[in-house]
Design a protein around this motif. Sequence first.
Motif, PDB file in Angstrom:
ATOM      1  N   LYS A  50      22.357  44.069  30.453  1.00  0.00           N
ATOM      2  CA  LYS A  50      22.593  45.476  29.814  1.00  0.00           C
ATOM      3  C   LYS A  50      24.289  45.474  29.627  1.00  0.00           C
ATOM      4  O   LYS A  50      24.771  45.319  30.565  1.00  0.00           O
ATOM      5  N   GLY A  51      24.451  45.493  28.408  1.00  0.00           N
ATOM      6  CA  GLY A  51      25.797  45.791  28.020  1.00  0.00           C
ATOM      7  C   GLY A  51      26.160  47.325  28.101  1.00  0.00           C
ATOM      8  O   GLY A  51      25.437  48.495  28.407  1.00  0.00           O
ATOM      9  N   LEU A  57      22.664  42.177  26.098  1.00  0.00           N
ATOM     10  CA  LEU A  57      23.934  41.503  25.444  1.00  0.00           C
ATOM     11  C   LEU A  57      23.495  40.856  24.240  1.00  0.00           C
ATOM     12  O   LEU A  57      22.427  40.184  24.042  1.00  0.00           O
ATOM     13  N   ASP A  58      24.329  40.849  23.204  1.00  0.00           N
ATOM     14  CA  ASP A  58      24.000  40.142  21.789  1.00  0.00           C
ATOM     15  C   ASP A  58      24.645  38.768  22.077  1.00  0.00           C
ATOM     16  O   ASP A  58      25.521  38.277  22.401  1.00  0.00           O
ATOM     17  N   VAL A  59      23.541  37.922  20.965  1.00  0.00           N
ATOM     18  CA  VAL A  59      24.025  36.657  21.033  1.00  0.00           C
ATOM     19  C   VAL A  59      23.901  36.015  19.731  1.00  0.00           C
ATOM     20  O   VAL A  59      22.691  36.464  18.827  1.00  0.00           O
ATOM     21  N   ILE A  60      24.753  35.267  19.273  1.00  0.00           N
ATOM     22  CA  ILE A  60      24.560  34.589  17.820  1.00  0.00           C
ATOM     23  C   ILE A  60      24.312  33.181  18.291  1.00  0.00           C
ATOM     24  O   ILE A  60      25.010  32.472  19.125  1.00  0.00           O
ATOM     25  N   VAL A  61      23.212  32.922  17.767  1.00  0.00           N
ATOM     26  CA  VAL A  61      22.431  31.261  18.041  1.00  0.00           C
ATOM     27  C   VAL A  61      23.035  30.343  16.738  1.00  0.00           C
ATOM     28  O   VAL A  61      22.311  30.600  15.550  1.00  0.00           O
ATOM     29  N   LYS A 159      27.813  38.790  35.138  1.00  0.00           N
ATOM     30  CA  LYS A 159      27.925  40.370  35.750  1.00  0.00           C
ATOM     31  C   LYS A 159      27.099  41.547  35.038  1.00  0.00           C
ATOM     32  O   LYS A 159      27.010  42.524  35.695  1.00  0.00           O
ATOM     33  N   GLN A 160      26.682  41.237  33.830  1.00  0.00           N
ATOM     34  CA  GLN A 160      25.729  42.071  33.260  1.00  0.00           C
ATOM     35  C   GLN A 160      24.368  41.931  33.462  1.00  0.00           C
ATOM     36  O   GLN A 160      23.544  42.443  32.827  1.00  0.00           O
ATOM     37  N   MET A 161      23.771  40.910  34.467  1.00  0.00           N
ATOM     38  CA  MET A 161      22.459  40.557  34.265  1.00  0.00           C
ATOM     39  C   MET A 161      21.979  41.687  35.474  1.00  0.00           C
ATOM     40  O   MET A 161      22.608  42.163  36.323  1.00  0.00           O
ATOM     41  N   GLN A 162      20.804  42.212  35.181  1.00  0.00           N
ATOM     42  CA  GLN A 162      20.218  43.102  35.899  1.00  0.00           C
ATOM     43  C   GLN A 162      19.211  42.462  36.948  1.00  0.00           C
ATOM     44  O   GLN A 162      18.453  41.486  36.779  1.00  0.00           O
TER      45      GLN A 162
END
Length: 162
Positions: A50-51, A57-61, A159-162
Amino acid sequence: MSSIDVIIETPRGSVEKYDYVPNTPFFRMKKILPAGMVFPYDFGFIPKTKGEDGDPLDVIVISEFNSFPGVIIKCRIIGGIKAEQSDAKDKKKMIRNDRFLAIPKCSNIFQNIEKMADLPKQTTDQLEAFFTEYNKLEGKKFKALAKLDPKEAQRLILKQMQ
């Protein structure tokens, strides 16, 4: 973190932007991009994160193949673009909304890419330009602050993992 699952929302080359609908198996078409604008690479998110914007969180693959909405791709993080964008409700308020870059573990062509610096500078410059223009469509500002190396990007993800 040797690899991470990424769920694709919008495939490379798409003019349609899709969003995952939480707690369902479905994706909703959010909008259509203007003529001449397409997603340069697969765009997705990291589940169970969660950002600051409240979304995963956004990812470009970056890969040599086309995927589709809903596919899960095991990837390795090669870095990211540390960024701010204006809040949807308060256009003057800037919030962190980083974009992480990943390579599929199964990629043949990009298997030697270990960090963002291994990509042509033109690729990362074009990604920044895409996100700047994409956010303008929604009346938002997007500002790239820095490029993240793989370790820094992975630290932020953990750090942003729930």
